[in-house]
Design an enzyme around this catalytic site. Sequence first.
Site, PDB file in Angstrom:
ATOM      1  N   ARG A   1       0.863  -1.190   0.000  1.00 19.12           N
ATOM      2  CA  ARG A   1       0.000   0.000   0.000  1.00 19.12           C
ATOM      3  C   ARG A   1       0.900   1.240   0.000  1.00 19.12           C
ATOM      4  NH1 ARG A   1      -2.602   3.177   4.506  1.00 19.12           N
ATOM      5  NH2 ARG A   1      -4.122   4.442   3.407  1.00 19.12           N
TER       6      ARG A   1
ATOM      7  N   HIS B   1      -2.838  10.978   0.302  1.00 21.46           N
ATOM      8  CA  HIS B   1      -2.353  10.797   1.666  1.00 21.46           C
ATOM      9  C   HIS B   1      -1.702  12.116   2.071  1.00 21.46           C
ATOM     10  CE1 HIS B   1      -0.943   7.583   4.735  1.00 21.46           C
ATOM     11  NE2 HIS B   1      -0.583   8.761   5.231  1.00 21.46           N
TER      12      HIS B   1
ATOM     13  N   GLU C   1      -7.453   8.669   5.768  1.00 22.85           N
ATOM     14  CA  GLU C   1      -7.728   9.373   7.022  1.00 22.85           C
ATOM     15  C   GLU C   1      -8.202  10.814   6.817  1.00 22.85           C
ATOM     16  OE1 GLU C   1      -4.335   8.986   9.622  1.00 22.85           O
ATOM     17  OE2 GLU C   1      -4.357   6.812   9.549  1.00 22.85           O
TER      18      GLU C   1
ATOM     19  N   ASN D   1      -7.639   2.143   9.671  1.00 22.15           N
ATOM     20  CA  ASN D   1      -6.348   2.335  10.327  1.00 22.15           C
ATOM     21  C   ASN D   1      -6.607   2.377  11.816  1.00 22.15           C
ATOM     22  OD1 ASN D   1      -5.431   2.587   7.741  1.00 22.15           O
ATOM     23  ND2 ASN D   1      -4.833   4.746   7.912  1.00 22.15           N
TER      24      ASN D   1
ATOM     25  N   TYR E   1      -4.756   2.279  15.695  1.00 21.65           N
ATOM     26  CA  TYR E   1      -3.529   2.329  16.492  1.00 21.65           C
ATOM     27  C   TYR E   1      -3.784   2.189  17.988  1.00 21.65           C
ATOM     28  CZ  TYR E   1      -1.013   3.656  12.320  1.00 21.65           C
ATOM     29  OH  TYR E   1      -0.448   3.631  11.074  1.00 21.65           O
TER      30      TYR E   1
ATOM     31  N   GLU F   1      -3.720   0.105   8.023  1.00 23.32           N
ATOM     32  CA  GLU F   1      -2.552   0.513   8.819  1.00 23.32           C
ATOM     33  C   GLU F   1      -2.723  -0.003  10.237  1.00 23.32           C
ATOM     34  OE1 GLU F   1      -1.551   4.697   9.003  1.00 23.32           O
ATOM     35  OE2 GLU F   1      -1.872   4.928   6.846  1.00 23.32           O
TER      36      GLU F   1
HETATM   37  O1  IFM Z   1       2.379   7.977   9.815  1.00 19.67           O
HETATM   38  C1  IFM Z   1       1.009   8.002   9.954  1.00 19.67           C
HETATM   39  C2  IFM Z   1       0.330   7.785   8.611  1.00 19.67           C
HETATM   40  O2  IFM Z   1       0.733   8.712   7.671  1.00 19.67           O
HETATM   41  C3  IFM Z   1      -1.170   7.898   8.758  1.00 19.67           C
HETATM   42  N1  IFM Z   1      -1.647   7.067   9.822  1.00 19.67           N
HETATM   43  C4  IFM Z   1      -0.980   7.104  11.089  1.00 19.67           C
HETATM   44  C5  IFM Z   1       0.514   6.943  10.893  1.00 19.67           C
HETATM   45  C6  IFM Z   1       1.233   6.986  12.260  1.00 19.67           C
HETATM   46  O3  IFM Z   1       0.987   8.215  12.875  1.00 19.67           O
END
Ligand code: IFM
Length: 465
Positions: A93, A137, A182, A308, A310, A373
Site C-alpha cells: 500500500r 495521503h 484518514e 487504520n 492504532y 494501517e
Molecule cells: O504515519 C502516519 C500515517 O501517515 C497515517 N496514519 C498514522 C501513521 C502513524 O501516525
Amino acid sequence: MGLRLLSLSDFGRRRSTAVSTFDPGFLWGAATSSYQIEGAVAEDGRGPSIWDTFAATPGAVRDGDTGAVAADHYHRFPEDIALMAELGLRAYRFSLAWPRIQPSGSGPADRRGLDFYRRLTDTLLDHGIQPWPTLYHWDLPQPLEDSGGWPVRDTAERFAEYAALAHGALGDRITHWTTLNEPWCSAFLGYATGRHAPGRREPAAAVRAAHHLLLGHGLAAEAIRGAGTRAGITLNLTHVTPLSTEPADLDAARRIDGMQNRLFLDPLLRGAYPADVLDDLREVTDAGHIHDGDLKRIGAPPDHLGINYYAPMLVAGSATPTQTAYVGSPLVRVADGGRPRTAMGWEIDEGGLLRLLLRIKDDYPALPLYITENGAAFEDVVAHDGVHDADRVAYLDGHIRSCAAAIDLGVPLKGYFVWSLLDNFEWSFGYAPRFGIVHVDYPTQRRTPKDSARWYAEVIRRGGL
Ligand code: IFM
C-alpha cells in the site's frame, strides 16, 4: 480459520501462545505514503505540496525536519521492492503524490509523474506483489490550498479530475484503489488544530473540509469505478469508551465517537450524517456547505473499507473547556487508561481493534474490510547483530490475533497492512519516531530489516501465528 484457545478476556495480556491461522487468500501487506518516504520533492516536475510549505515553516515540524529526502524511495524503489519480495509481502500500500501527477493541482497530467508510478507498479507486479495505491495521503498541491484548500468545494472537483488522470494511466494494472487516507486528519489536524499542513486553526473551515473530502471521495470513486476497478476509502477509526457511567462521561464518549468514527462512517455507509453530530457542530458552522445530492454521491457504497487502528480512546467530560481536535465539543478530555504506551504515547490495546471490528460488523452494512494501517513506534535497539524491536513484535502479534478473532466472530476482514514498511517522516514529529519494520539509517539510506520484519515474514509464510 481463526483464533484458537483465546477468549475476549485474554486481550488484557500482551502476548498469547494461542494459534491463529488465516485463509490462504488473506492479503498480507505493508503500507507507506508518498511524502513520508519518497523524497525527490523537486524532481521530474513535481510541484510543491502543502507539506513542503508547512515543513519549511519554522517550528512546525520537530527539529526542522522535512520530506525533501525522506527514505529516498523515489530513487531506491527497486531495492525496496526486492526487500518486500524477500519478506513475502503479497501487497504494497503506497500513495500517489498528487503534485507529481498534476504539479499545480489542475490541468493535464505530467508524464514524468505518471511514469514513476508506472515503473513502481510494474516492478511490484514483476515481483508478484499486488499494488494498493491511495490517491490522497495528505500532500495537497500548494496552488489548491492557495485557492482555499479542502474547505472550498472546488477542491473536491479537482480531486476527481486528478483521480481520473491517475486511473487512466494505471487502471489497466491496478484493481484496488483507495481514494483518501484518514480524512479526519486532513480536516481536523490540518484546519482545526493546525498541527498538520496547512496549519490553519479555523474550526468552521475544518468542518467544511471534512465534507468536501467526503464529496471528493464520492466524485473520485464515480470517476474511476468500473469494470475491474474497485474503489474504497481508508478511515482512522478507534474504539471509544467512557470513563464512567456519569452523564458527562457518556456524553463525551458519544461526542468523540461521533466526530472520530460516525461523522465518516455514517455518510459513507448509511448515506446520512449522524443527527447528533450535526447538532454538536451547529455551534461551529451551519450546514450550508452540504448541497442536495452530495450525500447520494458520498453514500454510493464503497467496494471496500480500509481501517487504520492504532489505539483506543478513554474519554471523560471536562468541567472546563479543553483544546482538542474535536471541534464543537469543548467539554471533553482524553483520560488515561493505564495501559503501556508506544513511543508516541499511544496506549496499547489490541482488544480495542477487535471491539472496533465487531462494532462495524454490527452497525453497518457488510463490505470487505482491510486493516490498511496498524503498527507502532518504539525505541529500537540498533546493535552489531541487527535491529531489535521486541515491543513491536508484541504489538503486532496482539493486533494480528485480534484480526483472527474478529474473523472467527464473522467480521469480513480480508487483509492486514503493517504500518510501516520503512522508518519514515512522521509528520510534525519529523524522523524521531520510527514505525518501520525495516530500519532506515538516514545518513547512508541503508535498509536493515528489524526483528519484526523477519517475524512478519514468518507470519505470512505460515499464514498465521
Ligand atoms: O504515519 C502516519 C500515517 O501517515 C497515517 N496514519 C498514522 C501513521 C502513524 O501516525
